[in-house]
Design a protein around this motif. Structure first.
Motif, short mmCIF file in Angstrom:
data_model
loop_
_atom_site.label_atom_id
_atom_site.label_comp_id
_atom_site.label_asym_id
_atom_site.label_seq_id
_atom_site.Cartn_x
_atom_site.Cartn_y
_atom_site.Cartn_z
N VAL A 538 0.84 -1.20 0.00
CA VAL A 538 0.00 0.00 0.00
C VAL A 538 0.88 1.25 0.00
N ASN A 539 0.58 2.16 -0.93
CA ASN A 539 1.31 3.43 -1.10
C ASN A 539 2.75 3.25 -1.57
N GLY A 540 3.09 2.05 -2.02
CA GLY A 540 4.45 1.80 -2.49
C GLY A 540 4.50 1.66 -4.00
N PRO A 541 5.69 1.76 -4.59
CA PRO A 541 5.84 1.62 -6.04
C PRO A 541 5.82 0.15 -6.45
N PRO A 542 5.57 -0.13 -7.71
CA PRO A 542 5.62 -1.52 -8.17
C PRO A 542 7.06 -2.04 -8.15
N ARG A 543 7.21 -3.30 -7.79
CA ARG A 543 8.49 -4.00 -7.88
C ARG A 543 8.33 -5.13 -8.90
N PHE A 544 9.40 -5.43 -9.62
CA PHE A 544 9.33 -6.41 -10.69
C PHE A 544 10.36 -7.51 -10.49
N SER A 545 10.01 -8.70 -10.98
CA SER A 545 10.96 -9.82 -10.88
C SER A 545 12.05 -9.69 -11.94
N VAL A 640 5.84 3.24 -18.40
CA VAL A 640 5.69 3.35 -16.95
C VAL A 640 4.49 2.52 -16.51
N ASP A 641 4.65 1.73 -15.46
CA ASP A 641 3.57 0.85 -15.00
C ASP A 641 2.36 1.67 -14.57
N ASN A 642 1.15 1.17 -14.94
CA ASN A 642 -0.08 1.89 -14.61
C ASN A 642 -0.86 1.24 -13.47
N TYR A 643 -0.20 0.35 -12.72
CA TYR A 643 -0.78 -0.27 -11.52
C TYR A 643 -1.94 -1.21 -11.84
N GLU A 644 -2.09 -1.60 -13.09
CA GLU A 644 -3.18 -2.52 -13.43
C GLU A 644 -3.02 -3.83 -12.64
N GLY A 645 -4.05 -4.19 -11.90
CA GLY A 645 -4.01 -5.39 -11.09
C GLY A 645 -3.30 -5.22 -9.76
N THR A 652 -7.37 2.62 0.67
CA THR A 652 -7.60 4.03 0.34
C THR A 652 -6.27 4.64 -0.10
N GLU A 653 -6.09 4.73 -1.39
CA GLU A 653 -4.87 5.29 -1.95
C GLU A 653 -5.22 6.42 -2.91
N ASP A 654 -4.36 7.42 -2.95
CA ASP A 654 -4.53 8.54 -3.86
C ASP A 654 -3.93 8.15 -5.21
N ARG A 655 -4.79 8.00 -6.22
CA ARG A 655 -4.31 7.53 -7.53
C ARG A 655 -3.36 8.54 -8.17
N ASN A 656 -3.58 9.83 -7.95
CA ASN A 656 -2.68 10.84 -8.51
C ASN A 656 -1.28 10.70 -7.93
N LYS A 657 -1.22 10.45 -6.61
CA LYS A 657 0.09 10.26 -5.98
C LYS A 657 0.76 8.99 -6.49
N LEU A 658 -0.04 7.97 -6.75
CA LEU A 658 0.53 6.73 -7.27
C LEU A 658 1.12 6.94 -8.66
N ASP A 659 0.42 7.73 -9.48
CA ASP A 659 0.94 8.01 -10.82
C ASP A 659 2.26 8.79 -10.74
N LEU A 661 4.29 8.67 -8.23
CA LEU A 661 5.25 7.73 -7.68
C LEU A 661 5.83 6.83 -8.76
N ALA A 662 4.98 6.40 -9.69
CA ALA A 662 5.45 5.54 -10.78
C ALA A 662 6.48 6.27 -11.64
N LEU A 663 6.24 7.55 -11.91
CA LEU A 663 7.20 8.34 -12.69
C LEU A 663 8.51 8.53 -11.93
N ASP A 664 8.41 8.79 -10.62
CA ASP A 664 9.62 9.01 -9.82
C ASP A 664 10.43 7.73 -9.66
N SER A 665 9.75 6.63 -9.29
CA SER A 665 10.48 5.39 -9.00
C SER A 665 11.12 4.79 -10.24
N SER A 666 10.55 5.05 -11.41
CA SER A 666 11.14 4.53 -12.65
C SER A 666 12.31 5.38 -13.14
N GLY A 667 12.48 6.59 -12.55
CA GLY A 667 13.53 7.51 -13.00
C GLY A 667 13.10 8.42 -14.12
N VAL A 668 11.85 8.28 -14.56
CA VAL A 668 11.37 9.07 -15.71
C VAL A 668 11.32 10.56 -15.38
#
Length: 732
Positions: A538-545, A640-645, A652-659, A661-668
């Motif tokens: 919750v509130n964290g960025p996606p991690r990938f294998s 950039v991952d769109n959190y699908e699934g 209760t998560e803020d989708r704007n903050k997640l978006d 976060l995805a840009l920041d965590s990927s380095g974009v």
């Protein structure tokens, strides 16, 4: 894909196969998505205490999410929670994931405030670390010429005097502001620690566990009656009718001469019914299993191809079937694929039917059943290799002795029935008809009773078999829970990834034969590979294998780009590709967004992969793609991952903050800031960016700030007036 070829001219050549785009061919990830919704390390209430907010901010920093940490620590300090530790981590959060080019007056004000707040507190290990941070920033951004070797040496000596943990944190979070001699010295100091950081915590033994959810506990199944119990209902009707008729006809037709034969016949019917039930029991079990094994779970595939919207139960059933099909394919022994599919399709269908019955109405996420499906596939594969694969059509047959007993008892009962009818003929037509009706009614009652007993025995035996299954599943469930007990935290995953990025940057410099002094700026982008496993808290960025990692090294003469595939589970690196281009070859850098914004209540049909969804959301981001275009029409793209699934409605998560976060965590976000300026200004970006940096620094100093409060000369930093209570509550 072969390695890309480099040229030193403005023309950049690159090769790719199978009609792929040049550069990083990164697509939407289609692998498992696991959402650890019970992990709360990044959760904090609005009315939480200042100390609680700071502790969660620490998690954000360690997890590579500095912007959220920065805001939480600012709130904690404004609430009066002030320690040297708080000030140290506030400085880290401000500097983390920011390059020199993104340090403006606001950031410098925050750094100065952190230093002033801590100055009059005990000068402990945290204060020493604050002093080092200030000195490093001073050496990096001071408008004068590059810092002298002696001044840098003083800062680095103080850095080495810190504990290993503080050194690792400062190296990680200030990485974007280091360049030239400073970066070279820090690389030398950390050369031995990075490989150890990548492998620490038994990464190769534990990282894979992050991508497995908490397993759903097995449930005890009950057998499904044949044809939903219709034959049983019919048997009760036949039995009731037979017994009622037999009683009626016996009452009407009792004669002294036929009573003995009637009693013998009824005994014969009961014995025949007993053996009949024994013969019928395996037959009924076989029919029940044929019904389960003969189902067609793939029926929804056609709906999916036609774009038909499935209801939640159908979606669950379809997803479970695809998962079963996948694991049985993975577990297939070294044998003919067609033969394996034909021999096991019944087991797959039966497993699918059982899982749908047990879990479809309980809001169970399919990935939480992976362990169970995988275990059943493994059991079938082992039985295949041992040549012990269950064959119910062969094993569920009555014994020959039982069939022989049934035949004998039926012959005896028929003979007695003949004698009963014959004895009645001498008494006239009426008694003869009554005797025949008695025989028919007794046969009906006997057949019905035999079926009911057989059905009960079949259901009992099936329940015993299912209970054995359940006991085995329960043991596997406990074993799997124990295996996942030391699953890594999101903070460990973040540290491993940061160590990988640092190592890959060093590797890219070595491959390109560049030293730290030659690097003006660098950018590291990460993106999940297609079909990689995904997971987040919750509130964290996606991690990938599995990742694709792109490293951009900006030098005086142009840009070197190295991208590699990273197996995150083991840290293995493979398929390296390299590209080089001059600054004037870069045409644009941008983020392309696919989605929509509309009025509330307006419905949209959205196609995600092969799934069709109807949504009433007022805004939806389907995908974001970072695109770096060269003048020769070559492109480097990162999706950039769109959190699908990876989002649960109950969280209760803020989708704007997640978006964001995805840009920041990927380095974009960092890449866009730097490469967009490079595309606009070409090679002149180097001098212009230095001029902008110097101008920002001078303007900040002219605004009444004290640059030495950031750790500049004299050493240690000369701090301004003591902080007062009003300053605590007014964070910049």
């Amino acid at each position: 894909m072969p390695d890309t070829k480099q040229t030193e001219g403005s023309q950049t050549t690159n090769t790719a196969t199978d009609n792929a785009n040049v550069g990083a061919q990164i697509g939407n990830v289609e692998g498992d998505a696991v959402f650890h919704k019970h992990e709360t390390i990044y959760q904090v209430a609005e009315d939480a205490s200042a100390e609680k907010k700071f502790r969660v901010a620490r998690s954000f920093i360690d997890g590579g999410i500095p912007r959220q940490a920065e805001d939480l620590i600012r709130q904690a300090i404004s609430a009066g929670y002030v320690t040297t530790e708080v000030s140290y981590y506030y400085a880290l959060s401000v500097l983390s994931e920011r390059s020199l080019n993104r340090l403006g007056a606001d950031e410098l004000d925050k750094l100065q405030h952190a230093t002033r707040v801590a100055e009059h507190l005990p000068h402990d290990q945290w204060w020493a670390a604050i002093v080092v941070i200030g000195g490093l920033v001073q050496c990096a951004v001071h408008p004068a010429s590059a810092p002298s070797k002696d001044a840098l040496r003083v800062v680095l000596d103080a850095f080495q005097a810190l504990g290993k943990e503080r050194q690792a944190e400062i190296t990680r979070h200030l990485d974007m502001i280091f360049d030239g001699a400073m970066q070279e010295e820090l690389d030398r100091l950390n050369a031995a620690t990075i490989p150890a950081q990548r492998a620490k915590g038994e990464r190769s033994e534990r990282a894979w566990k992050y991508f497995h959810p908490d397993p759903t506990a097995p449930r005890r199944a009950t057998p499904t009656p044949l044809r939903n119990g219709e034959p049983r209902t019919t048997a009760w009707l036949v039995t009731t009718t037979g017994i009622a008729g037999l009683g009626l006809f016996v009452a009407l037709g009792v004669r002294t001469a036929g009573v003995g034969f009637l009693i013998l016949f009824l005994v014969g019917v009961l014995i025949t019914g007993r053996f009949g039930a024994q013969v019928l029991t395996p037959y009924l079990r076989r029919r029940m299993k044929e019904a389960e094994h003969g189902r067609n779970p793939a029926e929804f595939d056609e709906y999916e191809e036609l774009g038909v919207e499935l209801n939640p139960t159908q979606k669950f059933a379809h997803t479970v079937w695809k998962r079963i099909h996948f694991y049985f394919a993975v577990r297939r022994p070294v044998t003919n694929k067609y033969e394996w599919n034909m021999k096991t399709k019944g087991f797959q269908a039966a497993l699918h039917w059982r899982l749908v019955r047990l879990y479809s109405n309980r809001r169970v996420a399919v990935p939480t059943l992976n362990w169970l499906i995988r275990w059943h596939a493994k059991q079938i594969a082992e039985q295949w290799r041992d040549e012990s694969l269950p064959d119910f059509r062969r094993t569920l047959r009555p014994r020959a002795s039982t069939i022989l007993s049934l035949t004998g008892s039926a012959v005896v009962a028929a003979s007695v029935a003949g004698l009963l009818v014959s004895s009645s003929t001498a008494q006239g037509f009426g008694p003869t008809v009554t005797s025949i009706l008695q025989v028919v009614a007794a046969c009906f009652a006997g057949a019905g009773i035999a079926y009911l007993f057989a059905d009960r025995r079949a259901m009992t035996q099936e329940q015993e078999a299912l209970d054995e299954f359940f006991a085995d599943e329960q043991r596997e469930y406990l074993r799997w829970q124990e295996r996942l007990r030391d699953r890594p935290t999101d903070l460990e995953m973040a540290n491993w990834l940061e160590s990988d990025k640092h190592y890959l940057k060093t590797l890219a410099m070595r491959r390109c034969e560049l030293s730290s002094r030659e690097i003006i700026a660098h950018v590291v982008l990460t993106a999940g590979k297609p079909r990689a496993m995904r997971a987040r808290v919750v509130n964290g960025p996606p991690r990938f294998s599995r990742y694709v990692v792109l490293v951009f090294l900006l030098t005086q003469h142009g840009v070197r780009e190295v991208d590699v595939d990273l197996n995150f589970l083991t840290g293995a690196i493979y398929d390296e590709r390299r590209t080089a281009f001059k600054y004037d070859a870069l045409a644009s850098a941008r983020v392309l967004e696919k989605g929509f914004h509309s009025a509330e209540g307006q419905q949209h049909v959205v196609l995600l992969g092969r799934d069709v969804h109807l949504t009433e959301k007022s805004a939806l981001v389907i995908s974001r793609t970072f695109e770096l275009a060269l003048v020769n029409d070559q492109k480097i793209e990162v999706v950039v991952d769109n959190y699908e699934g990876l989002i649960d409605d109950s969280a209760t998560e803020d989708r704007n903050k997640l978006d964001e976060l995805a840009l920041d965590s990927s380095g974009v976000a960092i890449a866009l800031h730097i490469l967009e300026a490079v595309a606009a200004e070409g090679r002149e970006w180097i001098t212009r960016e230095q001029d902008r940096r110097d101008r920002r620094w001078r303007e900040w100093e002219r605004g009444g700030r004290d640059s030495t409060a950031l750790g500049g000369r004299p050493w240690p930093p000369r701090i301004g007036p003591a902080v007062n209570s009003s300053e605590k509550g007014n964070m910049p």
